[in-house]
Each structure stands twice: as structure tokens, then as C-alpha cells.
Write a protein that holds these residues in place. Structure first.
Motif, PDB file in Angstrom:
ATOM      1  N   ALA A 214       0.683  -1.146  -0.163  1.00 23.70           N
ATOM      2  CA  ALA A 214       0.051   0.011  -0.097  1.00 23.70           C
ATOM      3  C   ALA A 214       0.804   1.152  -0.059  1.00 23.70           C
ATOM      4  O   ALA A 214       2.037   1.149  -0.034  1.00 23.70           O
ATOM      5  CB  ALA A 214      -1.046  -0.101   1.279  1.00 23.70           C
ATOM      6  N   ASP A 215       0.358   2.291  -0.414  1.00 17.65           N
ATOM      7  CA  ASP A 215       0.851   3.745  -0.266  1.00 17.65           C
ATOM      8  C   ASP A 215       1.220   4.078   1.428  1.00 17.65           C
ATOM      9  O   ASP A 215       2.168   4.646   1.537  1.00 17.65           O
ATOM     10  CB  ASP A 215       0.071   4.600  -0.870  1.00 17.65           C
ATOM     11  CG  ASP A 215      -0.112   4.531  -2.309  1.00 17.65           C
ATOM     12  OD1 ASP A 215       0.827   3.980  -2.808  1.00 17.65           O
ATOM     13  OD2 ASP A 215      -1.270   4.761  -2.848  1.00 17.65           O
ATOM     14  N   ARG A 216       0.209   3.769   2.040  1.00 19.52           N
ATOM     15  CA  ARG A 216       0.151   4.111   3.286  1.00 19.52           C
ATOM     16  C   ARG A 216      -0.258   3.153   4.456  1.00 19.52           C
ATOM     17  O   ARG A 216      -1.189   2.447   3.965  1.00 19.52           O
ATOM     18  CB  ARG A 216      -0.859   5.594   3.520  1.00 19.52           C
ATOM     19  CG  ARG A 216      -1.295   5.923   4.875  1.00 19.52           C
ATOM     20  CD  ARG A 216      -2.103   7.092   4.590  1.00 19.52           C
ATOM     21  NE  ARG A 216      -2.704   7.513   5.834  1.00 19.52           N
ATOM     22  CZ  ARG A 216      -3.752   8.261   5.952  1.00 19.52           C
ATOM     23  NH1 ARG A 216      -4.469   8.616   4.740  1.00 19.52           N
ATOM     24  NH2 ARG A 216      -4.541   8.669   6.861  1.00 19.52           N
ATOM     25  N   ILE A 217      -0.035   3.051   5.704  1.00 14.52           N
ATOM     26  CA  ILE A 217      -0.406   1.967   6.530  1.00 14.52           C
ATOM     27  C   ILE A 217      -0.811   2.711   7.665  1.00 14.52           C
ATOM     28  O   ILE A 217      -0.293   3.669   8.430  1.00 14.52           O
ATOM     29  CB  ILE A 217       0.616   1.084   7.133  1.00 14.52           C
ATOM     30  CG1 ILE A 217       1.057   0.064   5.755  1.00 14.52           C
ATOM     31  CG2 ILE A 217       0.311   0.134   8.081  1.00 14.52           C
ATOM     32  CD1 ILE A 217       2.177  -0.856   5.936  1.00 14.52           C
ATOM     33  N   ILE A 218      -2.228   2.452   8.310  1.00 14.81           N
ATOM     34  CA  ILE A 218      -2.768   2.938   9.547  1.00 14.81           C
ATOM     35  C   ILE A 218      -2.909   1.413  10.410  1.00 14.81           C
ATOM     36  O   ILE A 218      -3.420   0.565  10.173  1.00 14.81           O
ATOM     37  CB  ILE A 218      -4.088   3.445   9.335  1.00 14.81           C
ATOM     38  CG1 ILE A 218      -4.114   4.764   8.214  1.00 14.81           C
ATOM     39  CG2 ILE A 218      -4.858   3.705  10.505  1.00 14.81           C
ATOM     40  CD1 ILE A 218      -5.592   5.099   7.963  1.00 14.81           C
ATOM     41  N   ARG A 219      -2.031   1.658  11.601  1.00 13.38           N
ATOM     42  CA  ARG A 219      -2.167   0.620  12.563  1.00 13.38           C
ATOM     43  C   ARG A 219      -3.117   0.821  13.576  1.00 13.38           C
ATOM     44  O   ARG A 219      -2.988   1.978  14.400  1.00 13.38           O
ATOM     45  CB  ARG A 219      -0.643   0.358  13.192  1.00 13.38           C
ATOM     46  CG  ARG A 219      -0.697  -0.899  14.065  1.00 13.38           C
ATOM     47  CD  ARG A 219       0.782  -0.920  14.622  1.00 13.38           C
ATOM     48  NE  ARG A 219       1.906  -0.415  14.160  1.00 13.38           N
ATOM     49  CZ  ARG A 219       2.711  -1.694  13.631  1.00 13.38           C
ATOM     50  NH1 ARG A 219       2.521  -2.590  13.224  1.00 13.38           N
ATOM     51  NH2 ARG A 219       3.898  -0.929  12.878  1.00 13.38           N
ATOM     52  N   ARG A 224      -7.704   2.206  18.878  1.00 16.01           N
ATOM     53  CA  ARG A 224      -7.081   3.479  18.619  1.00 16.01           C
ATOM     54  C   ARG A 224      -5.935   3.648  17.522  1.00 16.01           C
ATOM     55  O   ARG A 224      -5.432   2.554  17.310  1.00 16.01           O
ATOM     56  CB  ARG A 224      -6.338   4.051  19.907  1.00 16.01           C
ATOM     57  CG  ARG A 224      -7.275   4.584  21.118  1.00 16.01           C
ATOM     58  CD  ARG A 224      -6.593   5.202  22.189  1.00 16.01           C
ATOM     59  NE  ARG A 224      -7.422   5.644  23.246  1.00 16.01           N
ATOM     60  CZ  ARG A 224      -7.789   4.911  24.175  1.00 16.01           C
ATOM     61  NH1 ARG A 224      -7.271   3.614  24.373  1.00 16.01           N
ATOM     62  NH2 ARG A 224      -8.404   5.223  25.375  1.00 16.01           N
ATOM     63  N   VAL A 225      -5.912   4.828  16.756  1.00 18.03           N
ATOM     64  CA  VAL A 225      -4.880   4.722  15.886  1.00 18.03           C
ATOM     65  C   VAL A 225      -3.441   4.944  16.430  1.00 18.03           C
ATOM     66  O   VAL A 225      -3.022   5.904  17.042  1.00 18.03           O
ATOM     67  CB  VAL A 225      -5.074   5.852  14.868  1.00 18.03           C
ATOM     68  CG1 VAL A 225      -3.842   6.069  13.753  1.00 18.03           C
ATOM     69  CG2 VAL A 225      -6.373   5.874  14.083  1.00 18.03           C
ATOM     70  N   ALA A 226      -2.538   3.765  16.560  1.00 25.27           N
ATOM     71  CA  ALA A 226      -1.378   3.900  16.994  1.00 25.27           C
ATOM     72  C   ALA A 226      -0.354   4.139  15.982  1.00 25.27           C
ATOM     73  O   ALA A 226       0.737   4.729  16.613  1.00 25.27           O
ATOM     74  CB  ALA A 226      -1.081   2.233  17.400  1.00 25.27           C
ATOM     75  N   GLU A 227      -0.623   4.167  14.863  1.00 25.30           N
ATOM     76  CA  GLU A 227       0.549   4.551  13.834  1.00 25.30           C
ATOM     77  C   GLU A 227      -0.353   4.842  12.717  1.00 25.30           C
ATOM     78  O   GLU A 227      -1.027   4.236  12.009  1.00 25.30           O
ATOM     79  CB  GLU A 227       1.493   3.576  13.578  1.00 25.30           C
ATOM     80  CG  GLU A 227       2.768   3.884  12.604  1.00 25.30           C
ATOM     81  CD  GLU A 227       3.838   2.869  12.699  1.00 25.30           C
ATOM     82  OE1 GLU A 227       5.018   3.245  12.237  1.00 25.30           O
ATOM     83  OE2 GLU A 227       3.465   1.679  13.142  1.00 25.30           O
ATOM     84  N   ASP A 228       0.195   5.877  11.957  1.00 28.14           N
ATOM     85  CA  ASP A 228      -0.230   6.299  10.416  1.00 28.14           C
ATOM     86  C   ASP A 228       0.937   7.052   9.835  1.00 28.14           C
ATOM     87  O   ASP A 228       1.075   8.194   9.936  1.00 28.14           O
ATOM     88  CB  ASP A 228      -1.538   7.327  10.616  1.00 28.14           C
ATOM     89  CG  ASP A 228      -2.258   7.740   9.376  1.00 28.14           C
ATOM     90  OD1 ASP A 228      -1.668   7.502   8.436  1.00 28.14           O
ATOM     91  OD2 ASP A 228      -3.385   8.380   9.604  1.00 28.14           O
ATOM     92  N   ALA A 229       1.303   6.263   8.821  1.00 34.01           N
ATOM     93  CA  ALA A 229       2.655   6.701   8.104  1.00 34.01           C
ATOM     94  C   ALA A 229       2.768   5.979   6.720  1.00 34.01           C
ATOM     95  O   ALA A 229       1.827   5.203   6.420  1.00 34.01           O
ATOM     96  CB  ALA A 229       3.802   6.311   8.995  1.00 34.01           C
TER      97      ALA A 229
END
Length: 243
Positions: A214-219, A224-229
């Protein structure tokens, strides 16, 4: 309330579920934005809330609180009739189990959403054949699901999700039941529609190798959103974190 390039925005979404006598906070204040044409992977451990979030994005469920905008329209304020129209015209869904109708051919499965569309901008059969050809299934139009491989069935499901040319495609573990070769074919199909049609793809997966495409990963962790990069910047999770 949206930028011209924003297809989806979540604002402080919460979702509380009741399991027996216990209330569980599946989502705890999730806020994020997805640009038009992005390919986003949502990852996280089982029970983290990622599939719950995908269901809210698709208007399949309502949040306990918060707002969710699709093309600048707050769908959390819509009634079921309005949500049905949004799902038909704005969102394409792909599921791990394909959810094809077994008695219909590939062509008939893909044409079905167009027949229920209020706008009807495409001829059902013409559009179905066009999409099936796009995904290398032009010679399988009259085959029923039982006559197709798992990878072929998933590509039919992708074509069906694109029947009304929605701006956003939501996929819940779309490669979970596929072998490596079929999974790669499906991922290539996602990239193709992103590139050729400008479709936004949001994919939930347990597989970090899949997410990395993917272009971007949301964990998502504990609702809760722990990572968005950007995918290239995301450190692979510890063994077992996505189990």
C-alpha cells in the motif's frame, strides 16, 4: 468541510459493543483522513477494531459517537434509505469469502449492482463485460462461481464492487482465502484500478507483506490509531502482533 482531494474523513469515532452483559469499546476516538486515489492498508491485532472501523467507513454500522464524511457528506446523520444509496453509488465492498451469488454467472454477478442503481450510468451487461475483461476474465463471463478458482472469484468480486464506478473500494481481508499466486493477482488488480480509474482503496489485512504494498499504513491497536505513516516508513510489527 473537506478538501477537494479528500474522499473520506473520520472525526473522533467511537463504537461500543455489548458482549453478553459486558460493554466493549471497539473504537476509542479514531480520527483520520484518506485522499482520493490513495491505497491505504489498515492493520492491527485481532480484536483491535480494524474491521469495525471498515464497517463504519462503509455505512454498514453506525458509530456510538463521532462523525464520518464521504465526499464531504456526514453519513452518520443518514437514515437507512440514504445509506443504501451511498453504499450503492459511493462505495464498493470486497469480502474474504467473495459473497458471489452461486446461481448467477460472473457477468450476472457483476451486473447486479447496476440494476439497483438510481443513476444507472452504465448498461449492466456492457459494463460487466468491460470490467471482467479488464481483470483478465473476458473468457469466463458465463461461468458460475463454482467453475472459477479462488483468485478468479475474488477478481469477479472486485469487478462487481466497481460496477457503479464508486470513488472508494473497501476490502476486508480480500486475500485471506487465497494462495500466494492468487493473492498477487488480486493485489495487482487493486493497483490497476487505483492507477487506471483513480479509485481509493482501503484494505484491512493481517498480512504485513500485503500491507507493505500500500501507499500508507494505519495501525489500529486497542481501538485507537497507534500509527499512521507511509508504508515504507512503518516498522514491521513484532511476531504475533497481527495474529
Amino acid at each position: 468541510m473537506k478538501t477537494s482531494n479528500e474522499v473520506l474523513r473520520a472525526v473522533d469515532l467511537t463504537k461500543q459493543l455489548k458482549v453478553g452483559e459486558v460493554k466493549v469499546d471497539a473504537l476509542r476516538g479514531v480520527s483520520l483522513s484518506v485522499a482520493r486515489g490513495e491505497f491505504v492498508a489498515v492493520i492491527g491485532p485481532s480484536g483491535s477494531g480494524k474491521s469495525t472501523l471498515l464497517g463504519l467507513m462503509g455505512g454498514l454500522d453506525s458509530p456510538t459517537s463521532g462523525q464520518l464524511f464521504i465526499d464531504g457528506v456526514d453519513i452518520t446523520r443518514m437514515n437507512e434509505r440514504e445509506l443504501t444509496r451511498i453504499r450503492n453509488e459511493k462505495i464498493g465492498f470486497i469480502f474474504q469469502s467473495f459473497n458471489l451469488i452461486p446461481t448467477l454467472t460472473a457477468e450476472e454477478n457483476v451486473a447486479l449492482p447496476i440494476q439497483f442503481s438510481r443513476l444507472r450510468t452504465h448498461h449492466p451487461v456492457t459494463r460487466a463485460r468491460e470490467l471482467l475483461t479488464l481483470f483478465g476474465l473476458g473468457d469466463r463471463t458465463h461461468h458460475r462461481p463454482s467453475q472459477l478458482s479462488g483468485g478468479q472469484q475474488q477478481r469477479v468480486a472486485i469487478a462487481r464492487a466497481l460496477a457503479n464506478n464508486p470513488p472508494m473500494l473497501l476490502a476486508d481481508e480480500p486475500t485471506g482465502n487465497l494462495d500466494t499466486t492468487s493473492s498477487q493477482i488480486v493485489l495487482d488488480a487493486f493497483r490497476k484500478i487505483q492507477r487506471d480509474l483513480g479509485t481509493t482503496v482501503i484494505l484491512v489485512t493481517h498480512d504485513m507483506d500485503i500491507a507493505a504494498t500500500a501507499d500508507r499504513i494505519i495501525r489500529i491497536v486497542d481501538g485507537r490509531v497507534a500509527e499512521d505513516a507511509p508504508a515504507a516508513a512503518v516498522v514491521p510489527p513484532l511476531v504475533g502482533e497481527l495474529a
